[in-house]
Design a protein around this motif. Structure first.
Motif, mmCIF file in Angstrom:
data_model
loop_
_atom_site.group_PDB
_atom_site.id
_atom_site.type_symbol
_atom_site.label_atom_id
_atom_site.label_comp_id
_atom_site.label_asym_id
_atom_site.label_seq_id
_atom_site.Cartn_x
_atom_site.Cartn_y
_atom_site.Cartn_z
ATOM 1 N N GLY A 1 118.027 -46.781 -12.188
ATOM 2 C CA GLY A 1 116.912 -47.136 -11.315
ATOM 3 C C GLY A 1 115.817 -47.923 -12.009
ATOM 4 N N LYS A 2 116.020 -48.264 -13.278
ATOM 5 C CA LYS A 2 114.999 -49.007 -14.024
ATOM 6 C C LYS A 2 115.121 -50.511 -13.741
ATOM 7 N N PRO A 3 114.042 -51.268 -13.950
ATOM 8 C CA PRO A 3 114.141 -52.730 -13.841
ATOM 9 C C PRO A 3 115.189 -53.273 -14.807
ATOM 10 N N MET A 4 115.883 -54.326 -14.370
ATOM 11 C CA MET A 4 116.945 -54.923 -15.182
ATOM 12 C C MET A 4 116.703 -56.416 -15.379
ATOM 13 N N ILE A 5 117.129 -56.887 -16.529
ATOM 14 C CA ILE A 5 117.113 -58.307 -16.871
ATOM 15 C C ILE A 5 118.543 -58.650 -17.270
ATOM 16 N N ILE A 6 119.081 -59.718 -16.708
ATOM 17 C CA ILE A 6 120.445 -60.129 -17.042
ATOM 18 C C ILE A 6 120.418 -61.560 -17.558
ATOM 19 N N SER A 7 120.943 -61.769 -18.769
ATOM 20 C CA SER A 7 121.087 -63.117 -19.315
ATOM 21 C C SER A 7 122.423 -63.702 -18.885
ATOM 22 N N THR A 8 122.459 -65.024 -18.723
ATOM 23 C CA THR A 8 123.617 -65.666 -18.106
ATOM 24 C C THR A 8 124.355 -66.637 -19.016
ATOM 25 N N GLY A 9 124.096 -66.588 -20.327
ATOM 26 C CA GLY A 9 124.783 -67.501 -21.222
ATOM 27 C C GLY A 9 126.295 -67.395 -21.069
ATOM 28 N N MET A 10 126.973 -68.535 -20.953
ATOM 29 C CA MET A 10 128.429 -68.674 -20.818
ATOM 30 C C MET A 10 128.949 -68.301 -19.439
ATOM 31 N N SER B 1 123.880 -61.749 -22.677
ATOM 32 C CA SER B 1 124.782 -62.737 -22.076
ATOM 33 C C SER B 1 126.249 -62.367 -22.260
ATOM 34 N N PHE B 2 126.606 -61.912 -23.445
ATOM 35 C CA PHE B 2 128.007 -61.623 -23.722
ATOM 36 C C PHE B 2 128.510 -60.431 -22.912
ATOM 37 N N GLU B 3 127.580 -59.614 -22.425
ATOM 38 C CA GLU B 3 127.931 -58.445 -21.618
ATOM 39 C C GLU B 3 127.774 -58.689 -20.123
ATOM 40 N N ALA B 4 127.397 -59.892 -19.725
ATOM 41 C CA ALA B 4 127.177 -60.170 -18.302
ATOM 42 C C ALA B 4 128.456 -60.029 -17.488
ATOM 43 N N VAL B 5 129.611 -60.063 -18.151
ATOM 44 C CA VAL B 5 130.884 -59.877 -17.444
ATOM 45 C C VAL B 5 131.335 -58.422 -17.456
ATOM 46 N N ASP B 6 130.570 -57.549 -18.108
ATOM 47 C CA ASP B 6 130.924 -56.120 -18.174
ATOM 48 C C ASP B 6 130.304 -55.410 -16.974
ATOM 49 N N LEU B 7 130.946 -55.537 -15.821
ATOM 50 C CA LEU B 7 130.373 -55.007 -14.588
ATOM 51 C C LEU B 7 130.216 -53.487 -14.616
ATOM 52 N N PRO B 8 131.137 -52.727 -15.226
ATOM 53 C CA PRO B 8 130.890 -51.273 -15.316
ATOM 54 C C PRO B 8 129.616 -50.940 -16.080
ATOM 55 N N LEU B 9 129.339 -51.679 -17.164
ATOM 56 C CA LEU B 9 128.113 -51.440 -17.914
ATOM 57 C C LEU B 9 126.895 -51.783 -17.051
ATOM 58 N N ILE B 10 126.963 -52.894 -16.332
ATOM 59 C CA ILE B 10 125.846 -53.285 -15.465
ATOM 60 C C ILE B 10 125.591 -52.204 -14.422
ATOM 61 N N LEU C 1 117.958 -64.339 -16.383
ATOM 62 C CA LEU C 1 117.526 -65.331 -17.376
ATOM 63 C C LEU C 1 118.585 -66.412 -17.565
ATOM 64 N N HIS C 2 118.201 -67.644 -17.303
ATOM 65 C CA HIS C 2 119.047 -68.779 -17.672
ATOM 66 C C HIS C 2 119.152 -68.797 -19.189
ATOM 67 N N CYS C 3 120.341 -69.056 -19.707
ATOM 68 C CA CYS C 3 120.542 -68.945 -21.161
ATOM 69 C C CYS C 3 121.681 -69.853 -21.592
ATOM 70 N N VAL C 4 121.586 -70.354 -22.818
ATOM 71 C CA VAL C 4 122.686 -71.043 -23.476
ATOM 72 C C VAL C 4 122.986 -70.261 -24.748
ATOM 73 N N SER C 5 124.195 -69.754 -24.850
ATOM 74 C CA SER C 5 124.543 -68.871 -25.969
ATOM 75 C C SER C 5 125.047 -69.652 -27.165
ATOM 76 N N GLY C 6 124.232 -70.594 -27.616
ATOM 77 C CA GLY C 6 124.455 -71.274 -28.879
ATOM 78 C C GLY C 6 123.356 -70.853 -29.833
#
Length: 351
Positions: free
Chosen positions: A151-160, A135-144, A184-189
């Motif tokens: 080409g591998k399957p990806m999972i992205i968490s959306t906390g915050m 979740s904390f990296e979901a804003v790191d678009l270069p990393l994404i 993945l819907h997420c709450v980062s608490g």
């Protein structure tokens, strides 16, 4: 219609498939590789679909500084700097190959969350079958984009992340070559209260972004995660530990083995219960049909006799005519004589 289903290490995930349940090992090895190996073994025994690592070193995720920006105040990790927390919590990179090998030995899939490009490179060398963006990296678009380029399957968490940021992360993944994605819907608490989860966001997210959805769950029990299955969630991620009192950075909000086994079983039961739209009689009901109500004679009536309101009742069992025929048969005559306590048969009534 194009399917959104994905495949990780030979397991199909998505519509028509049982929930894919990930045991997040995170920092729960507490600095001991043998503990990490034991967590892998027990996760497999509990029925987890996969075990996930986190691949970073303190210097790849933060700066070694004790300036106020880098100090944690309050919460589980109060008093740490970011660098000291990640030094404590990280999984050493030279553990990765032994842990991947150990997972294969116990027939459980392993992949990881990379936190920078060098982590992706390490995981590619280990032939990781999928990648998770934390979740904390979901804003790191270069990393994404870099992860998507594998080409591998990806999972992205959306906390915050808000809707715009989620859309940007999904677009970054897709534009860089990602063809298989779960969000993945997420709450980062840590932990997070169930009331913060607003699970109705999941079907909206699926429709809005055209993605498979799941849940990264930081609540302290399984209710929220199991409920997510009823809203279309195809994947559940939950932190997993051998002992919640172990004293590690993530132990206190992780599931112990019996709880994780209950999550695996409960989420699968919820998925089975969802089933499909079906108004037909179910196999488990067949033996009980005879206990439904039906029409029975409560008086003897000779052949040719008229059926009066007092002569018929709707009672259990169900061997007679359906109760909906009651008004229609009053005033008709029986062709053959009937005895009290016998079922009404429509073919024994005159026109």
């Amino acid at each position: 219609m194009k399917t959104l289903n994905i495949s990780i290490d030979g397991t199909e995930i998505g519509v028509g498939q049982p929930p894919y349940v990930i045991a997040e090992l995170s920092a729960n090895h507490n600095g001991n590789i043998e503990t990490a190996k034991k967590i892998i073994e027990v996760a497999a025994q509990c029925g987890a679909s996969a075990v996930k690592l986190q691949t970073y070193r303190p210097d790849t995720i933060t700066l070694n500084s004790d300036l106020p920006d880098f100090k944690i105040e309050g919460g589980l990790w109060d008093g740490h700097t970011l660098y000291s927390l990640y030094e404590w919590a990280h999984t050493p990179w030279d553990w990765h190959k032994p842990l991947f090998d150990h997972a294969r030995k116990h027939n459980i899939t392993m992949f990881s969350s990379p936190f920078d490009f060098t982590a992706v490179d390490l995981l590619e060398d280990l032939n990781a079958p999928a990648y998770k963006i934390a979740s904390f990296e979901a804003v790191d678009l270069p990393l994404i984009r870099y992860v998507a380029s594998t080409g591998k399957p990806m999972i992205i968490s959306t906390g915050m992340a808000d809707a715009e940021e989620i859309g940007e992360a999904i677009e970054a993944a897709r534009s860089a070559g990602c063809k298989e994605l779960v969000v993945l819907h997420c709450v980062s608490g840590y932990p997070a209260p169930a009331s913060d989860y607003n699970l109705l966001t999941m079907p909206d997210m699926a429709k809005r972004f055209g993605v498979l959805t799941g849940l990264s769950d930081h609540t302290l029990d399984n209710t929220t995660a199991i409920a997510s299955v009823a809203l279309g969630g195809c994947m559940i991620e939950k932190h997993f530990t051998l002992d919640r009192t172990g004293g590690g950075p993530d132990d206190s909000f992780s599931l112990e083995p019996a709880e994780f086994k209950a999550l695996v079983d409960g989420s699968r039961t919820a998925w089975q219960a969802m089933g499909q739209v079906d108004y037909g009689r179910k196999s488990s009901e067949t033996g009980n049909v005879k206990f439904r109500r039906s029409l029975y004679f409560v008086q003897d009536i000779p052949a040719g006799g008229v059926i009066t309101p007092e002569a018929v009742r709707s009672v259990r069992p169900g061997y007679g005519a359906a109760p909906k025929h009651l008004e229609a048969i009053i005033g008709r005559r029986v062709v053959e004589g009937v005895a009290a306590n016998t079922p009404v048969k429509l073919d024994n009534l005159s026109d």
